[in-house]
Design an enzyme around this catalytic site. Structure first.
Site, mmCIF file in Angstrom:
data_model
loop_
_atom_site.group_PDB
_atom_site.id
_atom_site.type_symbol
_atom_site.label_atom_id
_atom_site.label_comp_id
_atom_site.label_asym_id
_atom_site.label_seq_id
_atom_site.Cartn_x
_atom_site.Cartn_y
_atom_site.Cartn_z
ATOM 1 N N HIS A 1 121.998 40.457 26.411
ATOM 2 C CA HIS A 1 122.435 39.714 26.595
ATOM 3 C C HIS A 1 120.936 38.700 27.073
ATOM 4 O O HIS A 1 121.385 37.265 28.445
ATOM 5 C CB HIS A 1 123.185 39.656 27.888
ATOM 6 C CG HIS A 1 124.297 40.246 27.957
ATOM 7 N ND1 HIS A 1 125.778 39.338 27.644
ATOM 8 C CD2 HIS A 1 125.124 40.861 27.543
ATOM 9 C CE1 HIS A 1 126.798 39.876 27.781
ATOM 10 N NE2 HIS A 1 126.095 40.864 27.084
ATOM 11 N N LYS B 1 126.678 29.076 39.056
ATOM 12 C CA LYS B 1 126.438 30.212 38.299
ATOM 13 C C LYS B 1 125.402 30.631 39.115
ATOM 14 O O LYS B 1 125.126 29.882 40.447
ATOM 15 C CB LYS B 1 125.954 29.643 37.092
ATOM 16 C CG LYS B 1 124.685 28.780 37.435
ATOM 17 C CD LYS B 1 124.455 27.743 35.811
ATOM 18 C CE LYS B 1 125.587 26.909 35.180
ATOM 19 N NZ LYS B 1 125.473 27.356 33.495
ATOM 20 N N ARG B 2 124.833 31.680 38.752
ATOM 21 C CA ARG B 2 124.215 32.287 39.574
ATOM 22 C C ARG B 2 123.072 31.579 39.585
ATOM 23 O O ARG B 2 122.997 30.477 38.763
ATOM 24 C CB ARG B 2 123.480 33.661 38.543
ATOM 25 C CG ARG B 2 124.190 34.781 39.174
ATOM 26 C CD ARG B 2 124.317 35.978 38.372
ATOM 27 N NE ARG B 2 123.411 35.721 36.766
ATOM 28 C CZ ARG B 2 122.687 35.850 36.284
ATOM 29 N NH1 ARG B 2 122.072 36.328 36.588
ATOM 30 N NH2 ARG B 2 122.658 35.547 34.297
ATOM 31 N N LYS C 1 118.095 28.151 35.452
ATOM 32 C CA LYS C 1 119.537 27.286 34.675
ATOM 33 C C LYS C 1 119.509 26.133 35.696
ATOM 34 O O LYS C 1 119.606 25.629 35.744
ATOM 35 C CB LYS C 1 120.513 28.434 35.639
ATOM 36 C CG LYS C 1 120.977 29.715 35.173
ATOM 37 C CD LYS C 1 122.043 30.577 36.197
ATOM 38 C CE LYS C 1 122.344 31.395 35.188
ATOM 39 N NZ LYS C 1 123.314 31.267 33.853
ATOM 40 N N THR D 1 129.030 30.964 29.591
ATOM 41 C CA THR D 1 130.694 31.044 29.588
ATOM 42 C C THR D 1 131.430 30.225 30.303
ATOM 43 O O THR D 1 132.033 29.819 30.474
ATOM 44 C CB THR D 1 131.070 32.345 29.904
ATOM 45 O OG1 THR D 1 130.622 32.654 31.539
ATOM 46 C CG2 THR D 1 130.953 33.128 28.637
ATOM 47 N N LYS E 1 134.744 27.261 30.522
ATOM 48 C CA LYS E 1 135.608 26.962 31.293
ATOM 49 C C LYS E 1 135.778 25.763 31.134
ATOM 50 O O LYS E 1 136.995 25.561 31.163
ATOM 51 C CB LYS E 1 135.209 28.206 32.792
ATOM 52 C CG LYS E 1 135.421 29.370 31.853
ATOM 53 C CD LYS E 1 134.909 30.266 33.930
ATOM 54 C CE LYS E 1 133.427 31.626 33.214
ATOM 55 N NZ LYS E 1 133.282 31.595 34.487
HETATM 56 C C1 LIG Z 1 132.013 32.238 34.403
HETATM 57 C C2 LIG Z 1 131.703 32.754 35.470
HETATM 58 C C3 LIG Z 1 129.748 33.269 34.804
HETATM 59 C C4 LIG Z 1 129.000 32.666 33.974
HETATM 60 O O1 LIG Z 1 128.805 31.450 34.196
HETATM 61 P P1 LIG Z 1 127.715 30.859 33.079
HETATM 62 O O2 LIG Z 1 127.136 29.259 34.358
HETATM 63 O O3 LIG Z 1 128.050 31.466 32.433
HETATM 64 O O4 LIG Z 1 126.682 31.268 34.263
HETATM 65 C C5 LIG Z 1 129.751 33.219 37.044
HETATM 66 N N1 LIG Z 1 130.123 33.826 37.398
HETATM 67 C C6 LIG Z 1 131.951 32.973 37.528
HETATM 68 C C7 LIG Z 1 132.696 33.899 39.100
HETATM 69 C C8 LIG Z 1 132.061 33.183 36.760
HETATM 70 O O5 LIG Z 1 133.640 32.735 36.841
#
Ligand SMILES: *Cc1c(COP(=O)(O)O)cnc(C)c1O
Length: 824
Positions: free
Chosen positions: A372, A562-563, A568, A670, A674
Site C-alpha cells: 500500500h 482524507k488523512r 497529500k 479511493t 467516491k
Molecule cells: C475513502 C476514505 C478514505 C480514503 O481517502 P483518500 O482520499 O483515498 O485518502 C479515508 N477515510 C475515510 C473515512 C474514507 O471514507
C-alpha cells in the site's frame, strides 16, 4: 479428490423466507423492543428504537448468513481470508437494509410508530476500526466479496476503542477515546467456542530426531486468549452474507483470587489488564519501545488466532493440510499481518510435522500480499532484539527463510548490493526485520493498488525481489463499493440515474456509461444540478450544526477530506486559499467565483507537522471567514472528526475533489473514486488511481496539473532548491510572509515556523514547485464553473464513466488472478 470430513446434516432446517412488508416489520420491531431490548414503546428512547430495528433487520441477515455458510460447506468451496489490521466499516444498519431491500418497509414501519428512521440511524456509532483508505478498502472488499458471491472471512482486531475521536479546540486537534461500544454492539456475536491461545516470549527447545533433522518446540513465557466476535456482512440483494471475525484479547485467568484475597487487588488483575491492552486501541503510538512492542503483539495476536482458526476449519472439513492452497486463499492487507508467513510455517512444520519444503510450498501457494505504500518511513521493520524476544521461534523461521532466499539469489548471481536489498534482515545500523520482504518472499502474488504504483514498486522497494521473481508482482487497481458510495449515500442521484437508464444499473454498474447520452441534455443537466444542490444544502446544514458556520450552497464546494499527511499536500491547498484571499482583497472588481473550501481528516497523534497543518487550516478559516472584505466569496471550513458517516454526507455534496498528492506518493487513493462517481470534477496530479480516472472519464473532464512522478524523481535527483522557486513566485512568497508575520496567529508569529522552514529548506513534497501550476489549474476550474452547462456536462460524464472503479471489478480480478476462486 478432496475428502470431506464434515457435512451439513441433511435435516438441518432451512429458514423459511420471511415477509418483508411494513406491517410484518412493524410487528417484529415491536417484539424486539419488548423482548430483546426490554422496553415498553411508551417509554422507549431513540437508542432503544435503533436497537430494536437493528435486531429485526439482523434476523433477516442471519437467515442469509446461515444459508451462505452451508452453501460454502456443501460445495467444498475455497474460501478467501482477508487479513487486515483495519476495517473501517462505518455504520451497518443502512448497508444491511439497503442490500436486503428493506429500506422502504422499515421506513414505513417506523413511521407508523412515529419514529423517524433517519434520526434513529444517525445514532448508530461508526465502527471506526481503521485509520483511512487501507481500512476502508478492507470494508469495501468485504461488501464486494459478499456481493459477487465469494465465500470469505475478514480477520482483524476488535479494538475496544478504534482510532481516536478528533475534536478541534482553539484550532488544534485533540484526541479523545472513541467509545463505539458504549451502548453495546447488536451486530456482533461473541463466539466463546472459537478461542485460541496466543503465546509470546520464552525460548525454543531443539532436539535432534532419528533422521538427523531437528524438532523445535517453543516454550513461551506468556499466553493470552483470543476470543472471536463475528459480524455478518451482507452482499447486494442478500445473495451472500460473509463473516467479519474480529479478535478480542483476554487473560487465561481473569483474576487471581489468591492474590486478591491477600489484598493485592491490583496485582490480582494485572494479567487481565496486560492481556486486554492488546486490543484496546488502533495504532498505539510507537514512539516508545513499549509502544512498538504493543504493536508487534497486536499483529502477531490477530494473525496467530486467524491462522489457527482457518487451519482448524480446514482440517475439520478436509482432513489434511496438503489441500490447504486448494481451499484457502490468504490475502495480507499491507505488511501488518506479514508475520503470517512465519506463523503458518510454524503451524505446518512444528505443530503438524510437515517437512520444510512441503510447508513452504503450501505457505506460498496460500498467501498473497497487497502493498500500500512506497514511503520508506511507512515500510514496516522491527528491531531484531524485540522480535527475537517476543517471537523467538518465528525469528528462527525467518532466518531459515532468508537463508534459502539468499541462496537462491546467489545461485542467480545476485550482487552483494542486491542481496542486501532483498534480504529479510536490514543490516544497516541496528539490525531489523523487514516485513515487506518477508511478505513478498512468502507470497505467490504481490500486488500494487494502481497501475502507476505497481510499476513504481517494480523499480523501487521490490526492484531486486522482482528481478528474482518476475511473475510475482501484479496490479489490482483499488475500487469502492457502489452500494455504499452511490446507492446509499446519494439517493437523489441514484433515482435520477435509474429514471434515466433503468434499474438494471443497480445490478450492472457498467451500464452507467449510458448516462453519457444525457451529458449535454439541458433537462437532465438541470435535474442533475438540483440533486447536487439538495446534497449541498444537507451538508451546509451539517456544517452549521457542527461548527456554527454558515456556507452558501450556491458557492462551489471545493473538498479535500482524507488523512492529514504532508504527501497529500493539504498545505498546498491552504496556501492557495490564502493567495486567493489576498487577490479578492486586492482585486475586488474581478468576478470571483464563490468557493467554500472544505477540509477534514485526522493527523496521527505524534505527527507534529500534520497537526500544524490542521491548525493552519483553522487559523486561516477564522481570519478569512470573518473578513468583510471577502464578501463571502471565500469560506474555509475544517470539519472535525472525519469518518465514514461524515464522508457519506460530504462526498455527494462536492463540486470539486482535491487529489493533489506529490506524484509518485499516493499508492491509489479511493476518495478520488467516491467523488468522481458522485459527479464531482477532480483537480489532481498524475498520481495513484488519478491516472486511471483520467483514462476513464476522459482528459477533458478532469483538471490535471503539476509534475509527473518521473519529473518529481528527476527534480529531486537534480537537487531541488525551493528557496529560488519561492523567490520567483511572488504570490507564494507573499503568503509565506503573511504567515511569518503572524497574520493568522496574532501574538505568536512563530507558530508556523515549522511549516515555513520546511518549505524553504527541503520541501520534500514539492509544494513550492507545484504551486504555480496548481493556482493556474484552479483558475481553469473557475472558468469552467462560470459556464454551468460545460460544468454539468463534465460532471455527468464523470459519473457515467466511473463504473470500472467498482470494488466488484477489483474483487473479480483478485478472484481470477490471485485467489483462483469463482465469482459471480
Ligand atoms: C475513502 C476514505 C478514505 C480514503 O481517502 P483518500 O482520499 O483515498 O485518502 C479515508 N477515510 C475515510 C473515512 C474514507 O471514507
Amino acid at each position: 479428490m478432496v475428502q470431506t470430513v464434515t457435512q451439513i446434516h441433511p435435516d438441518a432446517p432451512k429458514p423459511a423466507p420471511r415477509r418483508t412488508d411494513a406491517a410484518t416489520l412493524r410487528a417484529e420491531i415491536l417484539e424486539k423492543l419488548a423482548y430483546t431490548v426490554g422496553k415498553d414503546p411508551l417509554v422507549a428512547r431513540d437508542h432503544d428504537w435503533l436497537a430494536a430495528t437493528i435486531h429485526a433487520v439482523r434476523d433477516r441477515v442471519i437467515d442469509h448468513w446461515m444459508n451462505s455458510t452451508r452453501d460454502a460447506y456443501a460445495k467444498s468451496a475455497k474460501r478467501v481470508y482477508y487479513f487486515s489490521l483495519e476495517f473501517l466499516i462505518g455504520r451497518l444498519l443502512r448497508d444491511a437494509m439497503s442490500n436486503l431491500g428493506l429500506v422502504e418497509p422499515v421506513t414505513q414501519a417506523l413511521k407508523s410508530l412515529n419514529v423517524d428512521l433517519d434520526l434513529v440511524e444517525a445514532l448508530e456509532p461508526d465502527a471506526a476500526l481503521g485509520n483511512g483508505g487501507l481500512g476502508r478498502l478492507a470494508a469495501c472488499f468485504m461488501e464486494s466479496m459478499a456481493s459477487v458471491d465469494i465465500p470469505a472471512y475478514g480477520y482483524g482486531i476488535r479494538y475496544q476503542h478504534g482510532l481516536f475521536k478528533q475534536k478541534i479546540k482553539d484550532g488544534q486537534q485533540i484526541e479523545l477515546p472513541e467509545d463505539w461500544l458504549a451502548h453495546g454492539n447488536p451486530w456482533e456475536f461473541e463466539r466463546r467456542e472459537a478461542a485460541y491461545d496466543i503465546s509470546f516470549g520464552g525460548r525454543v527447545e531443539t532436539v535432534e530426531k532419528d533422521d538427523n533433522s531437528f524438532k523445535h518446540t517453543w516454550r513461551p513465557s506468556e499466553t493470552v486468549q483470543a476470543v472471536a466476535f463475528d459480524t455478518p456482512i451482507a452482499g447486494w440483494r442478500g445473495k451472500r452474507v460473509n463473516t467479519l471475525r474480529l479478535w478480542s484479547a483476554q487473560a487465561l485467568d481473569p483474576i487471581r483470587l489468591d492474590a486478591f484475597n491477600r489484598g493485592d487487588h491490583v496485582g490480582a488483575l494485572a494479567e487481565q489488564n496486560r492481556a486486554e491492552t492488546i486490543t484496546q486501541v488502533l495504532y498505539p503510538s510507537d514512539s516508545t519501545e513499549a509502544g512498538q512492542e504493543l504493536r508487534l503483539r497486536q499483529e502477531y495476536f490477530f494473525v496467530s488466532a486467524s491462522l489457527q482458526d482457518l487451519v482448524r476449519r480446514h482440517l475439520k472439513q478436509f482432513g489434511a493440510l496438503e489441500s490447504l492452497p486448494d481451499k484457502v486463499a490468504i490475502q495480507l492487507n499491507d505488511t501488518h499481518p506479514a508475520v503470517a508467513v512465519a506463523e503458518l510455517m510454524r503451524i505446518l512444520v512444528d505443530l503438524n510435522g510437515l517437512d520444510w519444503d512441503a510447508a513452504w510450498a503450501l505457505t506460498t501457494a496460500s498467501i498473497s500480499y497487497t502493498n500500500h505504500t512506497l514511503l520508506p518511513e511507512a515500510l514496516e521493520t522491527w528491531p531484531l532484539h524485540l522480535f527475537e524476544r517476543l517471537l523467538p521461534r518465528h525469528m528462527q523461521i525467518i532466518y531459515a527463510i532468508n537463508a534459502k532466499l539468499l541462496q537462491e539469489a546467489r545461485a542467480r548471481s545476485a550482487s552483494d548490493a542486491q542481496l542486501a536489498s532483498l534480504s529479510l534482515i536490514d543490516e544497516h545500523g541496528g539490525r531489523r526485520v523487514r516485513m515487506g520482504q518477508l511478505a513478498f518472499a512468502g507470497s505467490h502474488k504481490v500486488n500494487g493498488v494502481s497501475g502507476l504504483h505497481t510499476e513504481l514498486m517494480k523499480t523501487t522497494v521490490f526492484r531486486d525481489l522482482n528481478d528474482l521473481f518476475p511473475d510475482r508482482i501484479t496490479n489490482k487497481t483499488n475500487g469502492i463499493t457502489p452500494r455504499r458510495w452511490l446507492f446509499q449515500a446519494n439517493d437523489g442521484l441514484t433515482r435520477l440515474i435509474t429514471d434515466a437508464i433503468g434499474d438494471k444499473v443497480l445490478d450492472d454498474l457498467d451500464s452507467l456509461t449510458e448516462l453519457n447520452r444525457f451529458a449535454g441534455d439541458a433537462g437532465f443537466q438541470q435535474r442533475f444540478a438540483e440533486v447536487k444542490r439538495a446534497n449541498k444544502i444537507r451538508l451546509a446544514r451539517e456544517i452549521q450544526e457542527r461548527m456554527g458556520l454558515k456556507v452558501d450552497p450556491s458557492a462551489m464546494f471545493d473538498v479535500q477530506v482524507k488523512r492529514i499527511h504532508e504527501y497529500k499536500r493539504q498545505l498546498l491547498n491552504i496556501l492557495e486559499a490564502i493567495s486567493v484571499y489576498n487577490q479578492i482583497r486586492s482585486h475586488p472588481e474581478k468576478n470571483w467565483v464563490p468557493r467554500v473550501k472544505i477540509f477534514g481528516g485526522k493527523a496521527a497523534a505524534s505527527y507534529w507537522q500534520a497537526k500544524l497543518i490542521i491548525r493552519l487550516a483553522n487559523d486561516v478559516a477564522r481570519v478569512v471567514n470573518a473578513d468583510p472584505a471577502v464578501r463571502g466569496l471565500l469560506k474555509v471550513a475544517f470539519i472535525p472528526n472525519y469518518n465514514v458517516s461524515l464522508a457519506e454526507v460530504i462526498v455527494p455534496a462536492a463540486d470539486l475533489s482535491e487529489q493533489i498528492s506529490t506524484a509518485g506518493m499516493e499508492a491509489s487513493g479511493t476518495g478520488n473514486m467516491k467523488f468522481a462517481l458522485n459527479g464531482a470534477l477532480t483537480i489532481g496530479t498524475l498520481d495513484g488511481a488519478n491516472v486511471e480516472i483520467r483514462d476513464h472519464v476522459g482528459a477533458d473532464n478532469i483538471v490535471i496539473f503539476g509534475m509527473t512522478a518521473e519529473e518529481v524523481a528527476q527534480r529531486r535527483a537534480q537537487g531541488y532548491d525551493p528557496r529560488s522557486v519561492i523567490e520567483a513566485t511572488p504570490e507564494l512568497k507573499d503568503v509565506l510572509d503573511m504567515m511569518r508575520a503572524g497574520i493568522f496567529s496574532p501574538g505568536e508569529p512563530d507558530r508556523y515556523k515549522g511549516l515555513i522552514d520546511v518549505l524553504y529548506g527541503s520541501d520534500w513534497f514539492l509544494v513550492a514547485a507545484d504551486f504555480a501550476a496548481y493556482t493556474k489549474a484552479q483558475r481553469q476550474v473557475d472558468d469552467l464553473w462560470s459556464e454551468p452547462q460545460r460544468w454539468h456536462d463534465k460532471a455527468i460524464r464523470n459519473t457515467a464513466n466511473m463504473a470500472w472503479f467498482s470494488a466488484d471489478r477489483t474483487i473479480r480480478d483478485y478472484a481470477r488472478e490471485i485467489w483462483t476462486v469463482p465469482s459471480m
